[in-house]
Design a protein around this motif. Structure first.
Motif, PDB file in Angstrom:
ATOM      1  N   GLU A 378       0.847  -1.184   0.000  1.00  0.00           N
ATOM      2  CA  GLU A 378       0.000   0.000   0.000  1.00  0.00           C
ATOM      3  C   GLU A 378       0.886   1.239   0.000  1.00  0.00           C
ATOM      4  O   GLU A 378       1.922   1.270   0.655  1.00  0.00           O
ATOM      5  CB  GLU A 378      -0.882   0.038   1.257  1.00  0.00           C
ATOM      6  CG  GLU A 378      -1.997  -0.980   1.285  1.00  0.00           C
ATOM      7  CD  GLU A 378      -2.858  -0.838   2.530  1.00  0.00           C
ATOM      8  OE1 GLU A 378      -2.573   0.068   3.348  1.00  0.00           O
ATOM      9  OE2 GLU A 378      -3.793  -1.634   2.692  1.00  0.00           O
ATOM     10  N   THR A 380       1.201   4.233   1.647  1.00  0.00           N
ATOM     11  CA  THR A 380       0.638   4.802   2.877  1.00  0.00           C
ATOM     12  C   THR A 380       0.509   6.327   2.811  1.00  0.00           C
ATOM     13  O   THR A 380      -0.391   6.888   3.430  1.00  0.00           O
ATOM     14  CB  THR A 380       1.501   4.406   4.084  1.00  0.00           C
ATOM     15  OG1 THR A 380       2.875   4.723   3.815  1.00  0.00           O
ATOM     16  CG2 THR A 380       1.397   2.910   4.353  1.00  0.00           C
ATOM     17  N   LYS A 383      -2.609   7.018   0.872  1.00  0.00           N
ATOM     18  CA  LYS A 383      -3.760   6.641   1.692  1.00  0.00           C
ATOM     19  C   LYS A 383      -4.068   7.712   2.731  1.00  0.00           C
ATOM     20  O   LYS A 383      -5.235   8.045   2.980  1.00  0.00           O
ATOM     21  CB  LYS A 383      -3.484   5.297   2.377  1.00  0.00           C
ATOM     22  CG  LYS A 383      -4.687   4.749   3.122  1.00  0.00           C
ATOM     23  CD  LYS A 383      -4.393   3.383   3.710  1.00  0.00           C
ATOM     24  CE  LYS A 383      -5.604   2.848   4.460  1.00  0.00           C
ATOM     25  NZ  LYS A 383      -5.341   1.525   5.075  1.00  0.00           N
ATOM     26  N   SER A 386      -5.740  10.600   0.981  1.00  0.00           N
ATOM     27  CA  SER A 386      -7.132  10.323   0.617  1.00  0.00           C
ATOM     28  C   SER A 386      -8.065  10.414   1.822  1.00  0.00           C
ATOM     29  O   SER A 386      -9.269  10.633   1.657  1.00  0.00           O
ATOM     30  CB  SER A 386      -7.243   8.944  -0.027  1.00  0.00           C
ATOM     31  OG  SER A 386      -6.935   7.936   0.914  1.00  0.00           O
ATOM     32  N   GLU A 387      -7.538  10.243   3.032  1.00  0.00           N
ATOM     33  CA  GLU A 387      -8.366  10.275   4.233  1.00  0.00           C
ATOM     34  C   GLU A 387      -8.452  11.666   4.855  1.00  0.00           C
ATOM     35  O   GLU A 387      -9.275  11.896   5.744  1.00  0.00           O
ATOM     36  CB  GLU A 387      -7.818   9.284   5.259  1.00  0.00           C
ATOM     37  CG  GLU A 387      -7.956   7.827   4.814  1.00  0.00           C
ATOM     38  CD  GLU A 387      -7.262   6.866   5.758  1.00  0.00           C
ATOM     39  OE1 GLU A 387      -6.559   7.356   6.679  1.00  0.00           O
ATOM     40  OE2 GLU A 387      -7.419   5.641   5.581  1.00  0.00           O
ATOM     41  N   GLU A 403      -7.290   9.003  -3.964  1.00  0.00           N
ATOM     42  CA  GLU A 403      -8.310   7.954  -3.876  1.00  0.00           C
ATOM     43  C   GLU A 403      -8.304   7.071  -5.119  1.00  0.00           C
ATOM     44  O   GLU A 403      -8.553   5.862  -5.031  1.00  0.00           O
ATOM     45  CB  GLU A 403      -9.683   8.592  -3.687  1.00  0.00           C
ATOM     46  CG  GLU A 403      -9.889   9.184  -2.290  1.00  0.00           C
ATOM     47  CD  GLU A 403     -11.237   9.859  -2.152  1.00  0.00           C
ATOM     48  OE1 GLU A 403     -11.889  10.078  -3.199  1.00  0.00           O
ATOM     49  OE2 GLU A 403     -11.620  10.184  -1.006  1.00  0.00           O
ATOM     50  N   ALA A 406      -5.411   4.616  -4.713  1.00  0.00           N
ATOM     51  CA  ALA A 406      -5.749   3.643  -3.670  1.00  0.00           C
ATOM     52  C   ALA A 406      -6.773   2.637  -4.196  1.00  0.00           C
ATOM     53  O   ALA A 406      -6.692   1.436  -3.902  1.00  0.00           O
ATOM     54  CB  ALA A 406      -6.281   4.356  -2.433  1.00  0.00           C
TER      55      ALA A 406
END
Length: 448
Positions: A378, A380, A383, A386-387, A403, A406
């Motif tokens: 992944e 990271t 990620k 995207s959060e 996103e 991901a």
């Protein structure tokens, strides 16, 4: 005279107290011009200071070896782990001393503040312990240890240059390797995050006949043994042994991405070493293949005690390359080396669906003959992006792109599954635990 000076006084340094005393002396001489009452006080102060300096000099140099120091460095360091180093001290002076220690550690650590302070009474011993965490494999050169000694007067410092340069190799993470080995031997891998897998059946490899206990499968009851002993007896089965487990490590530029000081290649190497160790403890045969623009190293699967050392010696020297992986060369090597159905754990990384599609034809060919597990990472950082909530239009664009990437990773997992290829998408920090989990699950489900 020159020889005497170079021998004894090149390692002599002035202390802070001496500079303060000289400053006071200068101030007294200055004020004596305006305050005649001071009289000869500046001269008296200077004379006493001079005597104290001579006394301090005699105290420090009256013995040839006033303090004993020994630096204890392991024969090899573990990459990505905290390695413990020790400095042993003993005071041979007849008075307490204050010590300052500079340890010349390898340049790879990029630290210039390895400075320790200690106070030792006469004949007292002390051990200073500190940790170093290397993030690259290879050879690390340690220099001398510089010891600065002060008497209770603390006007001067005497320097001792102790030890000699030493080269220490940094190997893949063998400290965690020992931990996993002990856990695997005692079947306590759940203590460090390895999940306990529920069996969907049982292996056909017979182990022993034992007394029935609550929870045993009634289908394994051995009626002949039960009749002979007069007590309910069941057959016990164990995992099949001598299965081949190969770790294939991609060394191309895709594995050069850094994460918390280590590259993805280093994470893959550490995980491969531990997986091979657990496989050997479980009495399987472990092997290794490294690949970049061509096949680099091949260690045929074996379960002899020296096998893990062979794998470690190969992994110790591996470095990332800047070219694409030659999947045709990998397929040819697998077909030529693996003579029976094996578990092939391929550590690589895909950042886009197109990158996977280029390699997919060769992966499908390997999966026809062996159980193939693709392990990739992944991103990271993406990620986390995207959060995060978007605060402006630019933030919305960044969040959307993050996103998208991901989501592509999840699509890769589905695409591999569609072709009957196992996959493991994992963050780098959880790689080892997740890979060992998957290996145990595969053995429990008898997929090899």
């Amino acid at each position: 005279m020159k020889k005497f000076f170079s021998k004894y006084y090149t390692d002599l340094f002035l202390g802070k107290r001496l500079f303060i005393a000289l400053g006071v002396c200068v101030a007294l001489f200055l004020f004596s011009f305006f305050i005649p009452v001071l009289g000869d006080l500046p001269y008296l102060f200077f004379g006493v200071l001079l005597l104290l300096v001579l006394l301090d000099l005699v105290l420090l140099y009256r013995t040839k070896k006033g303090v004993f120091l020994r630096r204890e460095v392991p024969e090899r360091l573990s990459n990505g782990d905290d390695n413990e180093l020790k400095i042993y001290l003993e005071n041979f002076y007849g008075f307490p001393v204050s010590l300052g220690i500079i340890d010349e550690i390898p340049f790879q650590f990029q630290k210039r503040d390895i400075w320790f302070k200690a106070h030792l009474a006469s004949r007292e011993q002390k051990i200073i312990t500190y940790l170093l965490r290397p993030t690259k494999r290879g050879e690390y050169d340690f220099g001398l240890t510089r010891l600065y000694v002060q008497s209770p007067l603390a006007l001067l410092s005497r320097r001792f240059n102790i030890g000699s340069p030493k080269t220490v190799p940094v190997y893949p993470s063998f400290l965690k390797l020992r931990q996993y080995e002990l856990m695997a031997v005692s079947n306590r891998l759940t203590d460090i995050g390895i999940k306990k897998i529920r069996r969907l059946g049982h292996s056909m490899e017979f182990d022993q006949v034992k007394s029935y206990v609550a929870g045993d499968d009634y289908r394994t009851v051995n009626w002949k043994a039960t009749a002979r002993k007069g007590d309910l007896m069941v057959n016990s089965y164990t995992d099949e042994k001598a299965q081949h487990v190969y770790c294939v490590i991609d060394k191309s530029r895709a594995m050069r991405m850094p994460f918390e000081g280590l590259t993805l290649l280093d994470y893959a190497i550490n995980a491969s070493l531990i997986l091979s160790s657990v496989a050997l403890v479980k009495e399987d045969k472990a092997g290794l293949i490294t690949i970049a623009e061509k096949t680099k190293n091949v260690v045929p699967a074996d379960r002899r005690p020296v096998q893990l050392n062979k794998i470690m010696e190969v992994l110790y020297k591996e470095k990332t390359r800047y070219l694409e992986t030659d999947m045709e060369a990998l397929y040819s090597t697998v077909r030529a080396t693996l003579k029976q159905r094996s578990l092939v754990v391929f550590f690589t990384n895909f950042e886009s669906m197109s990158a996977l599609e280029r390699q997919l034809p060769f992966l499908k060919r390997i999966a026809k003959f062996h159980l193939l597990l693709i392990v990739f990472f992944e991103n990271t950082s993406l990620k986390a992006l995207s959060e995060e909530p978007a605060k402006d239009v630019q933030g919305i664009y960044i969040k959307t792109i993050a996103e998208k990437f991901a989501y592509e990773k999840k699509l890769m997992v589905k695409e591999l599954a569609r072709h009957g290829i196992l996959s493991l998408l994992t963050p780098p920090q959880n790689l080892t635990v997740n890979v060992v989990n998957r290996y145990l699950a595969i053995k429990a489900n008898q997929q090899i």
